[in-house]
Design a protein around this motif. Sequence first.
Motif, PDB file in Angstrom:
ATOM      1  N   GLU A 161      36.990  32.360  46.955  1.00  5.24           N
ATOM      2  CA  GLU A 161      36.771  31.440  48.064  1.00  5.24           C
ATOM      3  C   GLU A 161      36.021  30.197  47.596  1.00  5.24           C
ATOM      4  O   GLU A 161      34.950  30.292  47.042  1.00  5.24           O
ATOM      5  CB  GLU A 161      36.002  32.148  49.172  1.00  5.24           C
ATOM      6  CG  GLU A 161      36.830  33.293  49.724  1.00  5.24           C
ATOM      7  CD  GLU A 161      36.336  33.782  51.051  1.00  5.24           C
ATOM      8  OE1 GLU A 161      35.582  33.063  51.705  1.00  5.24           O
ATOM      9  OE2 GLU A 161      36.717  34.892  51.416  1.00  5.24           O
ATOM     10  N   TYR A 162      36.627  29.068  47.827  1.00  4.64           N
ATOM     11  CA  TYR A 162      36.036  27.799  47.398  1.00  4.64           C
ATOM     12  C   TYR A 162      35.916  26.828  48.553  1.00  4.64           C
ATOM     13  O   TYR A 162      36.348  25.692  48.467  1.00  4.64           O
ATOM     14  CB  TYR A 162      36.879  27.180  46.291  1.00  4.64           C
ATOM     15  CG  TYR A 162      36.603  27.792  44.962  1.00  4.64           C
ATOM     16  CD1 TYR A 162      37.319  28.897  44.538  1.00  4.64           C
ATOM     17  CD2 TYR A 162      35.604  27.294  44.144  1.00  4.64           C
ATOM     18  CE1 TYR A 162      37.062  29.482  43.334  1.00  4.64           C
ATOM     19  CE2 TYR A 162      35.341  27.882  42.922  1.00  4.64           C
ATOM     20  CZ  TYR A 162      36.073  28.964  42.523  1.00  4.64           C
ATOM     21  OH  TYR A 162      35.816  29.535  41.314  1.00  4.64           O
ATOM     22  N   GLY A 163      35.363  27.295  49.646  1.00  7.14           N
ATOM     23  CA  GLY A 163      35.115  26.386  50.758  1.00  7.14           C
ATOM     24  C   GLY A 163      36.361  26.092  51.555  1.00  7.14           C
ATOM     25  O   GLY A 163      37.451  26.548  51.239  1.00  7.14           O
ATOM     26  N   TRP A 164      36.180  25.323  52.586  1.00  9.66           N
ATOM     27  CA  TRP A 164      37.285  25.121  53.532  1.00  9.66           C
ATOM     28  C   TRP A 164      38.440  24.333  52.931  1.00  9.66           C
ATOM     29  O   TRP A 164      39.591  24.550  53.266  1.00  9.66           O
ATOM     30  CB  TRP A 164      36.766  24.485  54.823  1.00  9.66           C
ATOM     31  CG  TRP A 164      36.282  23.075  54.648  1.00  9.66           C
ATOM     32  CD1 TRP A 164      35.035  22.695  54.309  1.00  9.66           C
ATOM     33  CD2 TRP A 164      37.048  21.887  54.798  1.00  9.66           C
ATOM     34  NE1 TRP A 164      34.958  21.337  54.226  1.00  9.66           N
ATOM     35  CE2 TRP A 164      36.187  20.807  54.533  1.00  9.66           C
ATOM     36  CE3 TRP A 164      38.366  21.621  55.128  1.00  9.66           C
ATOM     37  CZ2 TRP A 164      36.594  19.498  54.592  1.00  9.66           C
ATOM     38  CZ3 TRP A 164      38.778  20.299  55.190  1.00  9.66           C
ATOM     39  CH2 TRP A 164      37.892  19.269  54.922  1.00  9.66           C
ATOM     40  N   VAL A 165      38.140  23.432  51.995  1.00  5.57           N
ATOM     41  CA  VAL A 165      39.222  22.660  51.377  1.00  5.57           C
ATOM     42  C   VAL A 165      40.164  23.614  50.655  1.00  5.57           C
ATOM     43  O   VAL A 165      41.384  23.508  50.744  1.00  5.57           O
ATOM     44  CB  VAL A 165      38.661  21.620  50.375  1.00  5.57           C
ATOM     45  CG1 VAL A 165      39.798  20.996  49.578  1.00  5.57           C
ATOM     46  CG2 VAL A 165      37.893  20.553  51.099  1.00  5.57           C
TER      47      VAL A 165
END
Lengths: 158, 191
Positions: A25-29
């Motif tokens: 998971e790397y944030g919403w982007v």
Amino acid sequence: MKLSEKILESLNDIDDAYLEKSEKEYGWVHRYRKQLAGVLSLAAVLILYLSVMPKAQNMDAGSYTAAPAAGNAKQEERTFDAMEVQEAETWASYVIHLKKEDGSALSEAEVKTVYETLLNAGCDAVLTENGTLIIRGDETEIQTQLEQTGYSFELERQ
Amino acid sequence: MVEGETMEDREILDLYFARNEDAIRETDQKYGHYCFSVAWNILFDREDSQECVNDTWNRTWQLIPPQRPNRLQYFLAKITRGFALNCLRTRTREKRGGGEYEAALSELEAVLASGDDPAKTLAAKDLAETVNRFLKKLKDRDRNVFVRRYFYLESAAKIAKRYELSESNVNVILNRVRTQLKEYLQKEGYL
């Protein structure tokens, strides 16, 4: 040994699935990149449409009074539009092909480091499951960022 | 195979099983940087971190076969982390510091201060199972933040960047999870 130390040690037996999830998971982007790409594409089409439509309407209005002048204007509009499209064309998605100085390919970890560097620099980059590094933005700006990694690179436009 | 390309884990494991020493070279090429960063977060020392990575390759060579890990990356990370923690313990307390280990330890100690009585603590394996059960109960985001902090020993700033959260948000999450951990350990009889 204190309990806090034991807990830190006990994490060595953590379920692999939790480690894997924490990597992915790397944030919403990152999570919404597909939706984001769709929205951006739609927005780009809409902006292009809106920028062309008013000019076409104006040209039609002008043609009633001065047809030759309107013709020149139309030519100018076309030239201007072509320039706009050309500018927009440098802003796109690119697959990044990286190589070391000796021509060898980068390891997965090295690619990931480059990816994180790009993210830290605020670039709209994505690292796919199969290790392909994709970036979105202006070609010149992307090249400037990649030059700082020290690797040689090629950009393949999507 | 083209030089510079990394092998699939399955192929690397096959090399170990064939007792082919290329296994170590391929492991180093694919996971060297990752394992180094695991050690570095704990030790903050380039030489010691590299030594831990080298020890990891030797240990992996001893363990595979008979073991055949499902996820080689995390198998290696756990070995590296174990070596790094051991290395840290052999240093004097004065030489410590700088790394995230001490900071992470202090955070946990602040919450688990009463958990120093060995009589109350169970075997390490039981504790590990308890912690895994606790992690299972957490929301994905909270668990990920906890794992990045206390397994990888990453700083709050780095975690914030990774998950696009503010640093204060990360600290709030960590504080909340530590409190939940304390309550869980109390319930399980550790405190």
